[in-house]
Scaffold this active site. Sequence first.
Site, PDB file in Angstrom:
ATOM      1  N   ARG A  43      -9.421   4.712  -7.740  1.00 33.62           N
ATOM      2  CA  ARG A  43      -8.175   5.618  -7.670  1.00 33.62           C
ATOM      3  C   ARG A  43      -7.799   5.499 -10.051  1.00 33.62           C
ATOM      4  NH1 ARG A  43      -4.609   1.622  -7.036  1.00 33.62           N
ATOM      5  NH2 ARG A  43      -4.564   1.446  -4.075  1.00 33.62           N
TER       6      ARG A  43
ATOM      7  N   ASN B 189       0.265   1.814  -4.628  1.00 37.72           N
ATOM      8  CA  ASN B 189       0.992   0.383  -5.004  1.00 37.72           C
ATOM      9  C   ASN B 189       0.157  -0.907  -4.716  1.00 37.72           C
ATOM     10  OD1 ASN B 189       2.675  -1.737  -5.527  1.00 37.72           O
ATOM     11  ND2 ASN B 189       5.052  -0.691  -4.869  1.00 37.72           N
ATOM     12  N   ASP B 190      -0.448  -1.397  -5.540  1.00 36.20           N
ATOM     13  CA  ASP B 190      -0.943  -2.304  -4.892  1.00 36.20           C
ATOM     14  C   ASP B 190      -0.685  -3.774  -4.479  1.00 36.20           C
ATOM     15  OD1 ASP B 190      -3.710  -1.112  -5.578  1.00 36.20           O
ATOM     16  OD2 ASP B 190      -3.981  -1.713  -7.865  1.00 36.20           O
ATOM     17  N   CYS B 191       0.915  -3.958  -4.531  1.00 37.88           N
ATOM     18  CA  CYS B 191       1.975  -5.008  -4.029  1.00 37.88           C
ATOM     19  C   CYS B 191       2.233  -4.889  -2.912  1.00 37.88           C
ATOM     20  CB  CYS B 191       2.276  -5.231  -5.216  1.00 37.88           C
ATOM     21  SG  CYS B 191       1.260  -5.439  -7.123  1.00 37.88           S
TER      22      CYS B 191
END
Length: 831
Positions: free
Chosen positions: A363, A485-487
């Site tokens: 991404r 939002n990887d988190c």
Amino acid sequence: MVEKKYGHFDDANREYVITDPKTPWPWINYLGNEDFFSLISNTAGGYSFYKDAKFRRLTRYRYNGVPMDNGGRYFYIKDGDTVWNPGWKPCKTPLDSYECRHGMNYTRITGSKNGVEASVLFFVPLHTWAEVQKMTLKNLSHEAKALKVFSFAEWCLWNAATDMENFQRNFSTGEVEIEGSTLYHKTEYRERRNHYAFYTVNTEIQGYDTDRESFIGLYNEFAEPEAVLEGKPRNSFAHGWSPIASHYIEVTLKPGESRDLIFLLGYVENEQDKKFSAKKVINKEKAHQLINKFDTTEKVDAAFAELNQYWDNLLNIFTVKSGNDKLDRMVNIWNQYQCMITFCMSRSASFFESGIGRGMGFRDSNQDLVGFVHQIPTRARQRIIDIASTQFPDGGCYHQYQPLTKRGNNDIGGGFNDDPCWLIFGTVAYIKETGDFSILSEQVPFDNQPGSEVSLFEHLKISMNHVINNLGPHKLPLIGRADWNDCLNLNCFSWDPNESFQTTENKGEGSKAESLMIAGLFVVTGKDYVALCKQLAKEAANSHEGTIAGLAEEDYLVEAERMQQAVDEMNEAVKQHGWDGEWVLRAYDFFGNKIGSNENEEGKIFIESQGWCTMAGIGLEEGLCAKALDSAKERLECEHGMVLNNPAYTTYHVEMGEISSYPEGYKENAGIFCHNNPWVIIGETVAGRGNDAWNHYTKILPSYVEEKYQTLHKVEPYVNCQMVAGKDAAKPGEGKNSWLTGTAAWMWYTVSEFILGIKPDYEGLNIDPCLPSTAHEYEVTRKFRGGEYHIIVKNPEGREKGVKQITVDGKTIDGTIIPCQKGKHEVIVEM
Ligand code: BGC
Ligand code: NOJ
């Protein structure tokens, strides 16, 4: 309180000038823009690598050291009993003057002491696998000077990860060769490596060192190498341990005299059967050729002029003259420069990214491309194909890949369900810039497997399908491992501190976790995809083969219709199940509970879904966009930008994962995660609210921050950083993770296409500005597909949006798209 300043912009030279070496954090720059790269701090710290900071690291760097920035290319000047460095570090001898100028892929550091000035220009010449360090020594005093100059570079044993790990082997493998003034580093060349490095200087040397302990002394630091303090090189030859390269040069200068020394740190690859010139002797032919290219001041100056010309050309593609210096310098210089750097580095090598962790993100790279495609579209084209080659047949993809091998990264795998959409985003931007539809016919493999190739268009199609095939109970996209939002790890449920939130086994079965961010992203990219299909229908009808990527007009029309329906359905699903009353929800969790709702205690509202759903224009007519944007303004905005979520999470929520692992106000837990601010800004422009868009934009625009907050902000004031501490943090406004962030491309995309309003489109440049009411006139010069457009936008009434009339070369056109024409054109836009 007026803050201390450490530097200032020099726009005429396209430089940032640092006047105090003790910046609040190392302020770095990047050299090189193709294969050979270096990071260089304002005190000459940093390191070099070829293509891949993990697998081809040339020089060693110690992260997170004490002091922070330790190791680099150091020049020691011994003048009598005084030893000093032009960049102040590592000796930290107080200088009589110091200046560091970071420019476009070059850095010039100048220091002076006791009547001697040393100015070092660092750059990587175009198409060259080497860093040039041109040192000019000047005697400013009235007496003759006899100086002892020592250079210093420390070799990394190539693989930067094992370099820091495997000492039982490493301390025995290091090997060097010495030939005249050239010090060669050939560790592991005897076996599988076909590459070596060298460090040379264009003059005879009076000594050298290649063994670190001999040069520095086991109990000494970089600041006090024994050889330098004694003014005597050891002429050491490294066998294992830690190979270095240090030249010793005696320089005498009459009053007023100056002398150039040109150092070159280079990298060479040899063919397997040409590795050696004699038993154990490396073949130096290519090194000699390279050295020969940069062994005089004239040659180096010419290469430097070429580099500057290259940047002139890149930065002349889009220029603005607005009367606002802070806007102009970001648009014309620094924002575009940062885009090039993020395009080259992705998230791999900075002073916050070790270069051994992450490779290129799927991404990330697609987004970075959008900041860069107008400059060198051919490289963007290749990048798209590399990225798409890591996709799987079901449209999912590897989250990351290594730049050297271009292979998907197994350690992290896939399952980030926003990833596929970004391929549409990147590819559409490429085609709109270039008009090159042929890219869609390129045959691109899955997971790099030969024989699995299908057209790039097919890759785009399966990307869209991947979303459609992975919908949850509300017909919204399932989030998978995480979206942008990887988190926000909704399927992770980790209680083990030794597990990674990113890679640990997910509890996918039975998950109801859906993402409103992907929903908005799908609508935006889905609309783009539909428009692309319609355009392809036209192109196919006009092409002499009657097809593009193997499909005919009719096929594309059918496909456009299929996807339009999916987009409409998503639009409805968001309105029905994603609207919380005053804003858009963020997600549903594993169990189907709301996240980012007024019903929640913490994390009531999130920025990503407000951004994407307003960019998508979902509920624009019904006033939902305006409401969502107002809510974002009211609840997320603060002095330094918009925070990611509010209120911040004050405890760990196992059902949300890493987001709640961060203390309040940092990173994804209510930090100002700059990357997503532009989404809301673009949303504002979609809603026609130019004043709000401008207000949000300038809050995170480096030049605006630079003026007020050099100390508080801490990191480089000439580029965006990933994260600024949010309003819930201990020190709101403090920046972190500078340079490598999608913020660069998004800031560029936002200002160029949505604020200044110059949007590449299939048939030409679409002009649609959205301005603060104070903007009454500006000029943009835009080169586009062989034409050059000088565009004057007039806004005497201070309108925020709406083009009244456009004339091209004196003739009024229909609509807002300037059709493509070669040559120079005068365009007047009236708002
Ligand atoms: C960071 C994210 C990053 C992720 C993957 C997390 O710790 O907060 O910003 O994308 O790691 O490396
Ligand atoms: C940084 C990552 O590189 C990017 O892909 C991600 O979207 C953001 N962090 C937000 O978590």
